[in-house]
Design a protein around this motif. Structure first.
Motif, PDB file in Angstrom:
ATOM      1  N   ASP A  24      36.656  17.448  -8.682  1.00 41.68           N
ATOM      2  CA  ASP A  24      35.573  16.410  -8.799  1.00 41.68           C
ATOM      3  C   ASP A  24      36.451  16.480  -7.186  1.00 41.68           C
ATOM      4  O   ASP A  24      37.114  16.020  -6.739  1.00 41.68           O
ATOM      5  CB  ASP A  24      36.890  15.394  -9.027  1.00 41.68           C
ATOM      6  CG  ASP A  24      36.388  13.905  -8.654  1.00 41.68           C
ATOM      7  OD1 ASP A  24      35.109  14.061  -8.301  1.00 41.68           O
ATOM      8  OD2 ASP A  24      36.762  12.646  -9.301  1.00 41.68           O
ATOM      9  N   LYS A  25      34.713  16.380  -6.874  1.00 43.44           N
ATOM     10  CA  LYS A  25      34.490  16.155  -4.794  1.00 43.44           C
ATOM     11  C   LYS A  25      36.047  14.851  -4.569  1.00 43.44           C
ATOM     12  O   LYS A  25      36.531  14.714  -3.366  1.00 43.44           O
ATOM     13  CB  LYS A  25      33.477  15.991  -4.597  1.00 43.44           C
ATOM     14  CG  LYS A  25      32.747  14.440  -4.782  1.00 43.44           C
ATOM     15  CD  LYS A  25      31.352  14.705  -3.975  1.00 43.44           C
ATOM     16  CE  LYS A  25      30.623  14.163  -4.776  1.00 43.44           C
ATOM     17  NZ  LYS A  25      29.231  14.104  -3.937  1.00 43.44           N
ATOM     18  N   TRP A  26      35.538  13.924  -5.485  1.00 40.63           N
ATOM     19  CA  TRP A  26      36.010  12.269  -4.876  1.00 40.63           C
ATOM     20  C   TRP A  26      37.920  12.622  -4.560  1.00 40.63           C
ATOM     21  O   TRP A  26      38.081  12.177  -3.577  1.00 40.63           O
ATOM     22  CB  TRP A  26      36.121  11.340  -5.549  1.00 40.63           C
ATOM     23  CG  TRP A  26      34.877  11.279  -5.531  1.00 40.63           C
ATOM     24  CD1 TRP A  26      34.031  10.798  -7.060  1.00 40.63           C
ATOM     25  CD2 TRP A  26      34.221  11.070  -4.726  1.00 40.63           C
ATOM     26  NE1 TRP A  26      32.109  10.954  -6.314  1.00 40.63           N
ATOM     27  CE2 TRP A  26      32.132  10.947  -4.828  1.00 40.63           C
ATOM     28  CE3 TRP A  26      33.147  10.654  -3.491  1.00 40.63           C
ATOM     29  CZ2 TRP A  26      30.857  10.327  -4.958  1.00 40.63           C
ATOM     30  CZ3 TRP A  26      32.898  10.194  -2.708  1.00 40.63           C
ATOM     31  CH2 TRP A  26      31.418  10.072  -3.406  1.00 40.63           C
ATOM     32  N   THR A  27      38.264  13.774  -5.381  1.00 41.69           N
ATOM     33  CA  THR A  27      39.623  13.641  -5.341  1.00 41.69           C
ATOM     34  C   THR A  27      40.049  14.447  -4.131  1.00 41.69           C
ATOM     35  O   THR A  27      41.199  13.804  -3.340  1.00 41.69           O
ATOM     36  CB  THR A  27      40.245  14.002  -6.239  1.00 41.69           C
ATOM     37  OG1 THR A  27      40.688  13.366  -7.570  1.00 41.69           O
ATOM     38  CG2 THR A  27      41.953  14.061  -6.250  1.00 41.69           C
ATOM     39  N   ILE A  30      38.824  12.122  -0.358  1.00 42.75           N
ATOM     40  CA  ILE A  30      40.845  11.253  -0.950  1.00 42.75           C
ATOM     41  C   ILE A  30      41.252  11.928  -0.236  1.00 42.75           C
ATOM     42  O   ILE A  30      42.482  11.236   0.754  1.00 42.75           O
ATOM     43  CB  ILE A  30      41.179  10.257  -2.157  1.00 42.75           C
ATOM     44  CG1 ILE A  30      39.490   9.487  -2.066  1.00 42.75           C
ATOM     45  CG2 ILE A  30      42.402   9.475  -1.769  1.00 42.75           C
ATOM     46  CD1 ILE A  30      39.664   8.852  -3.177  1.00 42.75           C
ATOM     47  N   ILE A  49      34.860   7.297   3.545  1.00 41.99           N
ATOM     48  CA  ILE A  49      34.424   8.859   2.624  1.00 41.99           C
ATOM     49  C   ILE A  49      32.987   8.850   2.789  1.00 41.99           C
ATOM     50  O   ILE A  49      32.104   9.468   2.605  1.00 41.99           O
ATOM     51  CB  ILE A  49      35.400   8.359   0.861  1.00 41.99           C
ATOM     52  CG1 ILE A  49      37.112   9.016   1.228  1.00 41.99           C
ATOM     53  CG2 ILE A  49      34.130   9.008   0.217  1.00 41.99           C
ATOM     54  CD1 ILE A  49      37.413   8.198  -0.459  1.00 41.99           C
ATOM     55  N   ILE A  52      30.780   7.220  -1.602  1.00 44.85           N
ATOM     56  CA  ILE A  52      31.182   6.151  -3.144  1.00 44.85           C
ATOM     57  C   ILE A  52      31.632   5.193  -3.234  1.00 44.85           C
ATOM     58  O   ILE A  52      31.328   4.242  -2.741  1.00 44.85           O
ATOM     59  CB  ILE A  52      32.523   7.346  -3.206  1.00 44.85           C
ATOM     60  CG1 ILE A  52      33.582   6.962  -4.153  1.00 44.85           C
ATOM     61  CG2 ILE A  52      33.600   5.844  -1.743  1.00 44.85           C
ATOM     62  CD1 ILE A  52      34.963   7.338  -4.199  1.00 44.85           C
ATOM     63  N   LEU A  57      35.441   4.934  -7.231  1.00 46.69           N
ATOM     64  CA  LEU A  57      37.330   5.041  -5.704  1.00 46.69           C
ATOM     65  C   LEU A  57      38.061   4.523  -6.524  1.00 46.69           C
ATOM     66  O   LEU A  57      39.345   5.187  -6.275  1.00 46.69           O
ATOM     67  CB  LEU A  57      36.503   4.149  -4.785  1.00 46.69           C
ATOM     68  CG  LEU A  57      37.597   3.820  -3.422  1.00 46.69           C
ATOM     69  CD1 LEU A  57      38.446   5.520  -3.334  1.00 46.69           C
ATOM     70  CD2 LEU A  57      37.338   3.452  -2.421  1.00 46.69           C
ATOM     71  N   THR A  60      39.225   6.791  -9.402  1.00 49.09           N
ATOM     72  CA  THR A  60      40.029   8.478  -8.686  1.00 49.09           C
ATOM     73  C   THR A  60      41.151   7.421  -8.528  1.00 49.09           C
ATOM     74  O   THR A  60      42.143   8.878  -8.717  1.00 49.09           O
ATOM     75  CB  THR A  60      38.810   8.568  -7.549  1.00 49.09           C
ATOM     76  OG1 THR A  60      37.634   8.832  -7.995  1.00 49.09           O
ATOM     77  CG2 THR A  60      39.821   9.699  -7.071  1.00 49.09           C
TER      78      THR A  60
END
Length: 122
Positions: A24-27, A30, A49, A52, A57, A60
């Motif tokens: 997952d790109k968000w993890t 972050i 970031i 998002i 956010l 995640t």
């Protein structure tokens, strides 16, 4: 290599979950932002970031907190102040995936050439 029958099913489940989490790109973003900036408030993290949503956010960060990757500190002030920072686990997970950056740096031109060749054929 360990035979598949000897793998602890709990470890197998954790690896599967972590692969899904870091895929997952968000993890990953972050992890990167917190590693570079240290402790950040929710709003500063969102700004760093970019792109998002507040909902994504929040989701995640909660998943990362549950896995022990981030610490969340809430200060009893008005307006509420919430800060996030990586735990030691978060730092080590980020370090484990630093190899992807090294690989990308070393193989960028080859990947671009392969993509170009593929796109010309298609």
């Amino acid at each position: 290599m360990t035979p598949p029958t000897a793998i602890d099913p709990r470890i197998e489940a954790l690896v599967t979950e972590l692969i899904g989490r870091v895929a997952d790109k968000w993890t990953m973003l972050i992890l990167e932002v917190l590693a570079e900036n240290g402790t950040l408030r929710f709003s500063r993290l969102a700004e760093a970031i970019g792109g998002i949503s507040q909902k994504m956010l929040t989701q995640t960060l909660r998943a990362m907190e549950r896995d022990g990757l981030v610490n969340r500190t809430v200060y009893p002030v008005v307006p509420p102040k919430v800060e996030y920072r990586l735990t030691d686990l978060g730092f080590t997970l980020g370090a484990a995936f630093c190899g992807v950056w090294v690989w990308a740096s070393e193989n960028l031109s080859q990947v671009e050439e392969a993509r170009s060749a593929f796109d010309q054929r298609v």
